[in-house]
Design a protein around this motif. Structure first.
Motif: not given
Lengths: 301, 343
Positions: A72-77, A81-82, A248-253
């Protein structure tokens, strides 16, 4: 069994009533936590196919994990990041809440009002309201407009330019500026932490400060020699609370990606695998950091 | 006239005297007093500025929402209008109320929040008391489970919880007797079940705080009750519970508020029950639908107006909470800080 036999009479009765008291928790934990947890762990090794009225799991081994980490191209990034955001934000929240608690613990006019305002975010920035706040495009576009129109007048911008062009530790400065720009986020997420620190500050006896003052301690010294060690046991509590609150916040990428995979793509297996990786990393982070902090913690009694 | 004049004269006199005394003392202490006073004033000013800034930072979005919610649409694009609306209107409130079906949602939200909060706190009190006052085998293990529960994000288990209640069954009994499972999703029942099992929103935190409180009650109190012939349950209800009112109020208030605004569990379980937390995010879609149907305006509402309606809706959701906070602010904060959360 051996231990059960040892407890006799009153002790045994107490043990039984103790179990009766925590029975709701045990039942709930087994039914609504352990079962779903294992199920989702199992699902993360499977491809879940939803049929009409039922669902089937197909064992695929580590494929979901491999897909998340390697393909997956996005997951690691998103993950790195988070995590980076998590660390920086948590440290900022800790410093901010400690500082604010120190100020709010002093005596001044209108303290009750200021306290009430600082704790307001505890109720106002929870759940759906936080999400709505983040979607607020008008606010952000207005902010952009303000930022554009006042590039010359921004103090932080000017300082930023000076420091960045001087070329010392550019990356570290960038983090600092990120924190300064996000001071609103930090202020609204540190309500509970301020309360906890305040409760700790109120338990420190005034005679300790008095003694230090008579011995010739300045306020700055007594902050580090008295206040900080006395409050350090709360550092751990606050640190863990902050990290969990952030996770717990659900607003992260990352969370959005996990949600999307589940709700839109119906990829239950893949999304469980991603959630599990995130969860495992966070647990490791909490464990390591609390181990480090607990070395520093000073217990008065 | 003369009276006030003499009064002011007297005041200046005392002030002058005080100033003279101050300079006298300052001279004696070799300027130490002056330095110290100047320092104090500086600290006070800096503190006031800082606190004012931070308070403004926190309140600004709220104030902004209030002023926006009274604006007519043309005010939003008028660069002259910043805080005070030129065309004062309450239409936004009427629209937002109709989009959220405010009356019914409010009633539902109050009922659900109240019942779940009572249920959660009742169960958490039992469990917290059990952890605080009894010795039993495997206690450490179960308490570690409580901590684990606080740490696990509910998102991790949401998918399987969803499936769990979609195809609800009690250990396979139902399927073997009636041949099918029940779909519990769309009713309030799963949420109640979860709350009864202490697995609701942040319940681990409540257990932890309540346990912390009960641990600080002296053992002698309990022993005296036992000696006087109180049973375990009677001791709990008659001796321990009245003592714990502050922490229970504060947990109850938090639980109430967090359930009120929660959209994770509500979205997961209560698909059909209209709740404020669920109505709020879809308010923008309702607005563009409404414009489409009523005025035949395609492409939805403008960005500014949508946000105006969202702000109004948000205000309407949090106003009951704000009132609660104003009334019960002590219950929220003071009791929590007096309970002494420590590890």
């Amino acid at each position: 069994m051996k231990k059960q036999k040892k407890l006799a009479g009153l002790q045994k009765r107490k043990a039984i009533s103790g179990y009766l008291f925590i029975l709701p928790f045990i039942i709930g934990f087994l039914a609504f936590m352990v079962t779903p947890l294992f199920q989702s762990l199992y699902m993360s090794f499977c491809n879940v196919e939803l049929g009409p009225g039922t669902f089937a799991n197909q064992w695929v081994g580590l494929a979901n994990y491999r897909r998340a980490l390697l393909q997956d191209i996005e997951f690691n990034r998103f993950l790195t990041e988070s995590l980076g955001k998590l660390v920086v934000n948590s440290i900022a929240v800790m410093v901010f809440s400690f500082f604010v608690a120190l100020v709010l613990n002093q005596k001044f006019k209108g303290r009750a009002l200021v306290r009430a305002i600082f704790f307001l975010p505890v109720i106002l920035s929870s759940g759906v309201i936080l999400g709505v706040e983040y979607d607020n495009a008008l606010l952000s576009s207005m902010q952009d407009m303000i930022a554009e129109s006042s590039t010359g007048a921004s103090i932080t911008g000017a300082i930023k330019d000076i420091l960045v062009t001087s070329g010392v530790g550019v990356r570290a400065f960038e983090k600092v500026f990120e924190v300064v720009d996000g001071v609103y986020d930090i202020a609204i997420t540190s309500g509970i932490q301020i309360i906890i620190f305040l409760s700790g500050l109120q338990t420190i006896s005034a005679s300790m400060y008095e003694a230090a003052q008579i011995e010739g301690c300045t306020a700055w010294e007594s902050l580090w020699k008295i206040t900080f060690p006395m409050i350090s046991s709360l550092l751990l509590v606050n640190w863990i609370y902050t990290i969990i609150d952030f996770c717990m916040r659900s607003d992260s990428d990352l969370m959005e990606k996990i949600d999307d995979e589940m709700v839109l793509q119906l990829n239950y297996g893949f999304s469980s695998a991603m959630a599990w990786i995130y969860f495992a990393v966070v647990i490791v982070l909490i464990a390591v950091s609390s181990l480090i902090i607990s070395k520093v913690v000073y217990y008065y009694d | 006239m003369t009276k006030t004049a003499t009064k002011t004269a007297a005041r200046t006199n005392t002030l002058g005297a005080r100033a003279a005394a101050f300079w006298e003392r300052n001279k004696k202490s070799q300027n130490y007093l002056l330095k110290k006073t100047a320092m104090n004033v500086c600290v006070k000013i800096i503190r006031a500025v800082l606190l004012f800034g931070l308070c403004f930072l926190i309140l600004q979005p709220l104030l902004n929402k209030i002023s926006i919610s009274f604006m007519a649409e043309e005010d939003l694009y008028n660069a002259m209008v910043i805080a005070i609306p030129e065309h004062f209107t309450t239409d936004n409130y009427k629209l937002a109320a109709s989009f959220m079906s405010y009356g019914a949602s409010l009633r539902n939200t109050i009922i659900v929040s109240l019942t779940t909060a009572v249920l959660q706190i009742a169960m958490c009190t039992l469990v917290g008391y059990g952890f605080a006052r009894f010795e039993f085998p495997l206690k450490k293990f179960w308490f570690a489970c409580v901590i684990l529960m606080i740490v696990i994000p509910p998102q991790t288990i949401s998918s399987s919880l969803y499936l769990h209640f979609r195809f609800f069954d009690i250990f396979g009994i139902l399927e073997s007797t009636t041949g099918s499972t029940i779909n519990l999703r769309g009713s309030v029942l799963p949420y109640y079940l979860i709350c009864a099992g202490c697995m609701g929103l942040k319940n681990g935190l409540y257990i932890f705080m309540i346990r912390q409180f009960f641990r600080n009650i002296p053992k002698e109190l309990e022993e005296a009750a036992y000696v006087d012939g109180c049973g375990t349950l009677k001791t709990f209800i008659r001796i321990m519970l009245p003592d714990a009112t502050p922490i229970l109020t504060s947990c109850f208030l938090f639980s109430f508020v967090w359930t009120w605004t929660d959209n994770f569990y509500t979205r997961l379980f209560m698909g059909k029950v209209p709740l404020l937390a669920k109505q709020l995010p879809i308010i923008a879609d309702r607005l563009s639908q409404y414009l489409q149907n009523e005025f035949n305006i395609g492409g939805g509402a403008s960005l500014g107006y949508t946000n105006c309606i969202i702000a109004t809706g948000t205000l309407m959701v949090i106003v009951p909470l704000l009132m609660l906070y104003l009334v019960a602010q002590k219950g929220f904060v003071e009791s929590l800080s007096s309970s002494g959360i420590k590890m």
